[in-house]
Scaffold this motif. Structure first.
Motif, PDB file in Angstrom:
ATOM      1  N   UNK A 167      35.722  -6.844  63.752  1.00 45.59           N
ATOM      2  CA  UNK A 167      35.181  -5.512  64.091  1.00 45.59           C
ATOM      3  C   UNK A 167      36.284  -4.466  63.991  1.00 45.59           C
ATOM      4  N   UNK A 168      35.874  -3.212  64.169  1.00 45.20           N
ATOM      5  CA  UNK A 168      36.855  -2.130  64.293  1.00 45.20           C
ATOM      6  C   UNK A 168      37.189  -2.027  65.775  1.00 45.20           C
ATOM      7  N   UNK A 169      38.381  -2.460  66.110  1.00 44.41           N
ATOM      8  CA  UNK A 169      38.809  -2.624  67.482  1.00 44.41           C
ATOM      9  C   UNK A 169      38.576  -1.356  68.339  1.00 44.41           C
ATOM     10  N   UNK A 170      39.074  -0.249  67.793  1.00 42.30           N
ATOM     11  CA  UNK A 170      39.008   1.003  68.562  1.00 42.30           C
ATOM     12  C   UNK A 170      37.565   1.411  68.850  1.00 42.30           C
ATOM     13  N   UNK A 171      36.712   1.257  67.842  1.00 44.64           N
ATOM     14  CA  UNK A 171      35.315   1.707  67.982  1.00 44.64           C
ATOM     15  C   UNK A 171      34.543   0.832  68.955  1.00 44.64           C
ATOM     16  N   UNK A 172      34.806  -0.465  68.887  1.00 48.55           N
ATOM     17  CA  UNK A 172      34.070  -1.372  69.764  1.00 48.55           C
ATOM     18  C   UNK A 172      34.558  -1.217  71.213  1.00 48.55           C
ATOM     19  N   UNK A 173      35.817  -0.850  71.346  1.00 44.99           N
ATOM     20  CA  UNK A 173      36.319  -0.518  72.685  1.00 44.99           C
ATOM     21  C   UNK A 173      35.533   0.656  73.263  1.00 44.99           C
ATOM     22  N   UNK A 174      35.275   1.609  72.387  1.00 46.35           N
ATOM     23  CA  UNK A 174      34.526   2.801  72.797  1.00 46.35           C
ATOM     24  C   UNK A 174      33.138   2.409  73.303  1.00 46.35           C
ATOM     25  N   UNK A 175      32.498   1.457  72.593  1.00 51.02           N
ATOM     26  CA  UNK A 175      31.154   1.013  72.971  1.00 51.02           C
ATOM     27  C   UNK A 175      31.190   0.323  74.345  1.00 51.02           C
ATOM     28  N   UNK A 176      32.117  -0.625  74.515  1.00 54.02           N
ATOM     29  CA  UNK A 176      32.238  -1.298  75.808  1.00 54.02           C
ATOM     30  C   UNK A 176      32.495  -0.282  76.921  1.00 54.02           C
ATOM     31  N   UNK A 177      33.381   0.640  76.654  1.00 57.14           N
ATOM     32  CA  UNK A 177      33.755   1.626  77.685  1.00 57.14           C
ATOM     33  C   UNK A 177      32.523   2.397  78.126  1.00 57.14           C
ATOM     34  N   UNK A 178      31.698   2.795  77.165  1.00 55.61           N
ATOM     35  CA  UNK A 178      30.507   3.566  77.504  1.00 55.61           C
ATOM     36  C   UNK A 178      29.522   2.723  78.318  1.00 55.61           C
ATOM     37  N   UNK A 179      29.310   1.490  77.890  1.00 49.46           N
ATOM     38  CA  UNK A 179      28.332   0.648  78.582  1.00 49.46           C
ATOM     39  C   UNK A 179      28.804   0.317  79.993  1.00 49.46           C
ATOM     40  N   UNK A 180      30.094   0.007  80.132  1.00 49.76           N
ATOM     41  CA  UNK A 180      30.623  -0.338  81.452  1.00 49.76           C
ATOM     42  C   UNK A 180      30.599   0.882  82.386  1.00 49.76           C
ATOM     43  N   UNK A 181      30.938   2.045  81.846  1.00 53.49           N
ATOM     44  CA  UNK A 181      30.921   3.258  82.683  1.00 53.49           C
ATOM     45  C   UNK A 181      29.507   3.539  83.170  1.00 53.49           C
ATOM     46  N   UNK A 182      28.547   3.448  82.256  1.00 54.07           N
ATOM     47  CA  UNK A 182      27.153   3.676  82.654  1.00 54.07           C
ATOM     48  C   UNK A 182      26.726   2.678  83.724  1.00 54.07           C
ATOM     49  N   UNK A 183      27.103   1.414  83.527  1.00 54.97           N
ATOM     50  CA  UNK A 183      26.711   0.382  84.499  1.00 54.97           C
ATOM     51  C   UNK A 183      27.282   0.700  85.868  1.00 54.97           C
ATOM     52  N   UNK A 184      28.478   1.300  85.878  1.00 53.82           N
ATOM     53  CA  UNK A 184      29.097   1.660  87.152  1.00 53.82           C
ATOM     54  C   UNK A 184      28.450   2.904  87.750  1.00 53.82           C
TER      55      UNK A 184
END
Ligand code: ADP
Length: 742
Positions: A618-635
């Motif tokens: 994957x594109x490391x930076x972009x997938x980090x962005x996706x995880x960050x968004x999902x985790x922030x929303x979950x919080x």
């Protein structure tokens, strides 16, 4: 009578009124050198008042004229100037003496005391008059009380309070008069009525009496100061005689005596109290001083009231804007429809009488405007102009000649551009000023041939003057322009949502986002700074409601700024090429958890990672962005009170997956939470740009762009991003990564 030219009109500006070299006959003037106090210039009427001819006085010591105690008073006043008047005895008479320095001489104005009233008495009366002032309602009420008070103190037939506009036109805003006098209330006077050098004098000496407009002025002896080659400068002399032009002006109005008191604020003349009498009137010096004190107090009070009014006005506009934006955001119609529904708010925002919405194909007209065809042509012209945020003019006809035909509705134009890439505008109109103002008399001054000189004669023919204001509107104030610019900023957020909702076409949104987002960053920052500054500066004056409104504007601007950034990002993702690489998903997720840990700790969310993640392409930076968004929303999206957790994990190919949406043989990553959940009908909606299910203030805010951007990033990888959730059951966001760069 010949109509005058502009050159002749400015002649009035040149008339050297402070160097006329004469005084009014109701007093005498003595000017002397220091420190020897020897008389250098005297008025020609000293025989009458002091019993000695001017020639006999020149060169003689002041001591020859004044009573010894008065001489001592003058000497003291010269070394310790205290302002105020001196009680002067000379030639067996009592005078009020006013002392100042000019042209290297000490100048003493002497006015015989004609009344028994003492200064103290007059000031006591001012005090009595002041109490109604403190009860007066608003600036107009206050000025009305001033007019009443000055008339009661001085006995003039008519006392009016006259305020200046930005361009020195004036309006009579309050008046107190003898029933036999004509009323001037509400009338406007052109700037040329009070020429520039008279205004300068009004600031320097704030009270001026013409006791008898028909009395012949008394010359000074000598007429010309030997050292300077010109008459003594009488700018600061209370007795200074009157310019012939002004005398004619008064005669024209049937006025025999006049007094004016300047209203000065921060060194700027902003109004006058003008008093008229049909008979000569010698207003005692003490009364004049009392009136002057009154005017100063009122100026101070009004200055503070005006600051408060100004803040109220800003708060009012901010609230108009907030209301407008709120309505627009709430309504699911087009921007044009929503805006036309709230025409009153839109017009009130800039004090305009008409507006045109040039947002799509056909212009929409609100209030008093030119015709549809005319506005269409105007839009084409506007489209060709280069301007940043706003364009404004008081003389549209000069910039866009066809507008001369509709000067009656649109001499003034204020336009905001909503889109750098397309000719989309909101335009406000104001009518020609001549139609909104009642002019006093004939503002254009006709010329009469005087003996030897061609002089201006105040007031006679109207028509020529009207030409100078033809096609001109009341100017747009800085606040009007700021309101328009601020609305533009606020509207963009709304506009973006509309654009995003109306068109799913990414290409269009990309283009729109790229230009607009970039174009609006600066103005938005400007609005936020401006409001912060206002809050600091006038926060106390506007009260808690005003502060709330300003906070709201700041918040709106901040949110729009966030949307801009998000949109920019969204459109950037569209053009992105991925940097594929083999990635240890465990490392990646660990890193992301570290970066969002502040939010997790703040919301007291525990994180579960059930098992070690695999390595993927994957594109490391972009997938980090996706995880960050999902985790922030979950919080973020949690019920208060419950213990919160979020789980990040994966389902390997071949393993059973609870989700109905299975994508072949690939890893499915997920973020699960025990938060508030999402009703099924919103499962797709939340992936739209700027879609939020909750009020923007709740759950710690957010631009509503995170999921759209995340999904776009996952799609770019060839994968998919979706949600399974129900209210109260928590949510699970799944994503896949496709088959790699292929
Ligand atoms: P925002 O910046 O508002 O979080 P997103 O695009 O990330 O924007 O999310 C869009 C909307 O979806 C949110 O405003 C919220 O209403 C809803 N949402 C997103 N994640 C969750 C979640 N984990 N639980 C409940 N609702 C969520």
């Amino acid at each position: 009578m010949t109509p005058v030219t502009d050159t002749e009109l400015t002649e009035c500006d040149r008339e050297p009124i402070h160097l006329l070299g004469g005084i009014q006959p109701h007093g005498a003037l003595l000017a002397f050198t220091e420190p020897d106090l020897s008389l250098a210039v005297v008025s020609a009427n000293t025989q009458e008042w002091l019993g000695v001819s001017p020639q006999a006085l020149l060169g003689r010591p002041l001591a020859d004229v004044l009573h010894p105690t008065s001489l001592a008073l003058v000497s003291r006043a010269l070394t310790q100037p205290a302002g105020g008047s001196l009680r002067i005895e000379a030639a067996g008479r009592v005078f009020v003496g006013l002392l100042h320095r000019r042209d290297g001489l000490a100048v003493l104005d002497l006015e015989p005391v004609v009344e028994s009233s003492s200064e103290e008495e007059a000031l006591t009366r001012v005090n009595q008059l002041l109490s109604p002032l403190t009860r007066a309602q608003g600036p107009r009420g206050l000025l009305q009380e001033v007019a009443n008070a000055v008339r009661a103190l001085s006995g003039f037939d008519r006392v009016m309070v006259y305020l200046f506009d930005a361009d020195w036109h004036g309006e009579v805003v309050a008046e107190s008069l003898d029933p036999a006098m004509d009323s001037f209330l509400g009338l406007h006077f052109p700037a040329s009525d009070i020429p520039a050098q008279a205004r300068a004098l009004y600031v320097r000496s704030t009270l001026r009496l013409i006791a008898d407009a028909r009395a012949a002025p008394v010359p000074l002896v000598p007429a010309v100061l030997p050292g300077l080659g010109r008459p003594l400068d009488l700018s600061d002399s209370a007795l200074r005689s009157v310019s012939p032009v002004h005398l004619e002006y008064l005669a024209n109005m049937d006025v025999r005596a006049s007094m004016s008191i300047s209203l000065v604020r921060d060194g700027v003349l902003w109004g006058l109290v003008a008093c008229h009498h049909r008979q000569p009137l010698k207003v005692p010096a003490a009364t004049r001083r009392a009136c002057d004190v009154l005017a100063r107090l009122v100026s101070l009070q009004l200055a503070s009231e005006e600051r408060a009014t100004m803040s109220e006005e800003l708060a009012r506009r901010a609230s108009f804007q907030a209301q407008l934006v709120e309505q627009l955001s709430a309504e699911d119609t087009s921007l044009t429809t929503s805006l036309s529904r709230h025409a009153d708010l839109l017009l009130g925002l800039t004090h305009a009488t008409g507006a045109a919405l040039l947002l799509g194909e056909t212009p929409v007209l609100l209030g008093a405007t030119p015709t549809l065809d005319e506005v269409g042509a105007l839009a084409t012209w506007l489209g060709a102009q280069s301007f940043d945020a706003t364009l404004h003019t008081e003389k549209l006809g000069q910039l866009h000649p066809p507008a001369r035909a509709y000067a009656d509705v649109a001499s003034g134009l204020l336009a905001v551009r909503l889109d750098a890439g397309a000719p989309r505008f909101i335009v406000w109109f104001r009518p020609e000023v001549a139609r909104t103002i009642r002019w006093a008399g004939n503002p254009r001054k006709p010329v009469v041939e005087g003996p030897g000189v061609r002089r201006l004669h105040p007031r006679a023919s109207f028509d020529a003057w009207q030409e100078t204001v033809r096609g001109t509107s009341v100017p747009w104030s800085a606040e009007d322009q700021a309101s328009a610019a601020a609305l533009r900023g606020a509207l963009v957020g709304v506009l973006l949502r509309h654009a995003a909702a109306l068109s799913r076409s990414n290409a269009e949104l990309d283009a729109f986002g790229g230009t607009v987002a970039h174009d609006l960053k600066e103005p938005l920052r400007g609005i936020q700074q401006y409001v912060s500054f206002l809050l600091e500066d006038v926060g106390d004056a506007v009260g808690s409601e005003g502060r709330k409104q300003l906070e709201e504007v700041r918040w709106l601007a901040g949110r729009t700024q966030g949307q801009m950034d998000a949109l920019f990002e969204f459109s950037r993702v569209g053009r992105l090429s991925l940097a594929w690489g083999e990635t240890d998903m465990q490392d990646l997720v660990d890193e992301v958890i570290l970066t969002v840990s502040a939010r997790l700790v703040e919301n007291q969310v525990s994180v579960r990672l059930p098992r070690r993640f695999p390595r993927v392409e994957c594109d490391r930076v972009r997938i980090q962005q996706v995880w960050a968004n999902l985790l922030t929303n979950a919080a973020k999206y949690h019920q208060p009170g419950t213990p919160r957790w979020v789980e990040a994990g994966f389902i390997a190919p071949g393993e059973p997956l609870a989700s109905a949406r299975r994508h072949g043989d690939e890893y499915v990553f997920y973020v699960r939470d025990n938060g508030i959940g999402i009703p099924e009908r919103f499962h797709e909606v939340i992936f739209e740009m700027f879609r939020r299910l909750h009020p923007a203030h709740s759950f710690g805010g957010g631009s509503g762009a995170g999921l759209s951007i995340s999904r776009r990033l996952v799609l770019l990888h060839g994968g998919d991003l979706w949600v399974e959730s129900a209210p109260g059951q928590g949510s699970t966001f799944y994503f896949t990564l496709g088959r790699g760069p292929g």
